[in-house]
Design a protein around this motif. Sequence first.
Motif, PDB file in Angstrom:
ATOM      1  N   SER A 168      43.250  52.032  36.127  1.00  0.00           N
ATOM      2  CA  SER A 168      41.941  52.937  36.972  1.00  0.00           C
ATOM      3  C   SER A 168      41.886  52.275  37.939  1.00  0.00           C
ATOM      4  N   GLY A 169      41.715  50.961  38.401  1.00  0.00           N
ATOM      5  CA  GLY A 169      40.953  50.151  39.184  1.00  0.00           C
ATOM      6  C   GLY A 169      42.085  49.972  40.133  1.00  0.00           C
ATOM      7  N   ALA A 170      42.148  48.600  40.882  1.00  0.00           N
ATOM      8  CA  ALA A 170      42.418  47.654  41.617  1.00  0.00           C
ATOM      9  C   ALA A 170      43.672  46.209  40.887  1.00  0.00           C
ATOM     10  N   ASP A 186      40.436  43.793  39.746  1.00  0.00           N
ATOM     11  CA  ASP A 186      39.731  44.810  39.301  1.00  0.00           C
ATOM     12  C   ASP A 186      39.459  43.921  38.050  1.00  0.00           C
ATOM     13  N   ILE A 187      41.074  42.971  37.621  1.00  0.00           N
ATOM     14  CA  ILE A 187      40.717  41.854  36.486  1.00  0.00           C
ATOM     15  C   ILE A 187      39.636  41.081  36.729  1.00  0.00           C
ATOM     16  N   VAL A 188      39.166  40.632  35.241  1.00  0.00           N
ATOM     17  CA  VAL A 188      38.141  39.711  35.155  1.00  0.00           C
ATOM     18  C   VAL A 188      38.500  38.556  34.453  1.00  0.00           C
ATOM     19  N   LEU A 189      38.938  37.238  35.018  1.00  0.00           N
ATOM     20  CA  LEU A 189      39.396  35.923  34.229  1.00  0.00           C
ATOM     21  C   LEU A 189      38.189  35.390  33.565  1.00  0.00           C
ATOM     22  N   ASN A 190      38.437  34.407  33.120  1.00  0.00           N
ATOM     23  CA  ASN A 190      37.331  33.143  32.526  1.00  0.00           C
ATOM     24  C   ASN A 190      37.942  32.399  32.647  1.00  0.00           C
ATOM     25  N   ALA A 191      37.222  31.451  33.480  1.00  0.00           N
ATOM     26  CA  ALA A 191      38.227  29.894  33.956  1.00  0.00           C
ATOM     27  C   ALA A 191      38.253  29.065  33.031  1.00  0.00           C
ATOM     28  N   ASN A 249      37.979  35.456  44.259  1.00  0.00           N
ATOM     29  CA  ASN A 249      38.622  36.556  43.020  1.00  0.00           C
ATOM     30  C   ASN A 249      39.522  36.455  43.095  1.00  0.00           C
ATOM     31  N   HIS A 250      40.520  35.069  43.567  1.00  0.00           N
ATOM     32  CA  HIS A 250      41.688  34.973  43.216  1.00  0.00           C
ATOM     33  C   HIS A 250      42.697  34.114  42.333  1.00  0.00           C
ATOM     34  N   VAL A 251      43.921  33.414  42.129  1.00  0.00           N
ATOM     35  CA  VAL A 251      43.528  32.646  41.458  1.00  0.00           C
ATOM     36  C   VAL A 251      45.380  31.915  41.740  1.00  0.00           C
ATOM     37  N   LEU A 252      44.953  30.542  41.866  1.00  0.00           N
ATOM     38  CA  LEU A 252      46.334  30.375  42.477  1.00  0.00           C
ATOM     39  C   LEU A 252      46.979  29.606  41.499  1.00  0.00           C
ATOM     40  N   ILE A 253      48.202  29.600  40.729  1.00  0.00           N
ATOM     41  CA  ILE A 253      48.853  29.032  39.938  1.00  0.00           C
ATOM     42  C   ILE A 253      49.795  27.785  40.485  1.00  0.00           C
ATOM     43  N   ASN A 254      49.767  26.803  39.444  1.00  0.00           N
ATOM     44  CA  ASN A 254      50.752  25.691  40.084  1.00  0.00           C
ATOM     45  C   ASN A 254      51.833  25.534  38.945  1.00  0.00           C
TER      46      ASN A 254
END
Length: 489
Positions: free
Chosen positions: A40-42, A69-74, A111-116
């Motif tokens: 329902s969000g971004a 709008d997703i919240v992740l735990n590092a 609020n960005h995630v870099l995936i390598n």
Amino acid sequence: MKRATTNHFSHPHMHPLWIFILTLVVLVSSYDLRTVNAQSGALPEIIDQQVEIDYGEKISVLTTIDLGDIVLNAEDKEAIRILFRPEGNGTIWSYAYPENTSKSDFDFSENHVLINFEIPTGAGSYYPPGTEFTIEFEFTDYATRISSSNSIEYLDPDRDWERANGNGYSIIYYGISSNEVYDLIEEVNSRIPDIAATTGVTNPPKIKAIVFPTVQQATPSFPTVSQTATNQHFFTGFAQPKYRLFVQGQMNSKTFTHELAHLYTHEAISSAFRGIPSWLDEGIARFLESGSSEPSNNRLRATVTSDDLLSLSKMQTIPGLRRDVAIFYPQSGAFVGFLVEKYGPSHLAELLQLINTGRQLYDAFEAAFGIPLLDVENDWRALFGAEPLVKPSTDTRDDDQYEDQKDIHVPLIDYKSLNTSSTDNGMLERNTTTFDTTEMPKMDENNPSAEPENKLSANNIVAMILIAVSTLTGIWLFKSQRRTPKSNS
């Protein structure tokens, strides 16, 4: 006497039924809450993707994702699952979590995630040049998956690749003049109607050809069949039906048509549980090089005697003796050419279609041609003065003795490298190692979001809790009802 009525809501202890209903409402309303919020969000979005190809070793991919709008735990390394699949016929998804490989990492900021992560392409994980990979990222706790809009094409970055298009195929090449390429396209395009009529494939998917200037330059990009074959440049090309492409070590219209015919043939049997015998697969490709059986007939007459001809029952797979290989290819082309020229291409196309529906070879052949395969084989052998083969007293044929051709590399032999002398019966050294496309776990092709067997998502856990609480509440309700004394009328 009137029966006394009871107001359950005014009772000092709420009726168990209402407790049960209230529990269900609370659990259902909280179930998959993160999924609802995410949808329902971004939604997350890929905002950058950088690719570095270490040809022959790996593909490194660095992707930047706006989480929305997703919240992740590092600390949760399994919050995102990386999925990739080579495009083709029957290819499967592979997946990885950052914790599964030291080369993958998360980097959170703004609020960005870099995936390598890496796609292995070296020893044990062979992919042919030209393979294209689809990349997806799944947020496991939110049942949300996003795809990269750009596929990754696996090519040697040190080469100046050029592209040209033919009738239903594209050519990726370097070190070859454009005039030579377009002359080849004109010649190959003229062969397409015969290829389509013989295989029954009139609307094939897009096919790709990767062409190197010489066999020597192409050999490092071939799958390893044997070290001897590699050193002697025994093969000039390989068809890769699984990836709908072929790799060729020379710009030659006949060998190009040969490999193209392999891919058409494998499209014709794409639904078959098994593949087809090698004599049929190679025979179609050899015959369609020119559309005539004469080149194969002439080679047989020039190099072998009638006593040297092989039985089709011994040609289910490519033989191991060097001299037999030199007989196998022209004999396959000559026999398939005989079938097409005597009975017409539609019968051969029908044979492939019947095999594709699950019919066994001998049964399918007799249904398509109206005559047993052994009888046709003996008719062909008579053209070369060979003795007819005798039908065994008991049916010992085994339609499943040939290899499953659907997921293998189909080689093209360089005849110049063969010594057809009768004294040369050396074995062709073969590497029987089965190459896995990746060392990562595999997943369902049609459902890449399915959880692996050893991985439980938050949604799975909530569902299990819901079932457990509902079961316990039901048991408690049942026992409570049994303890309630019956009212007197």
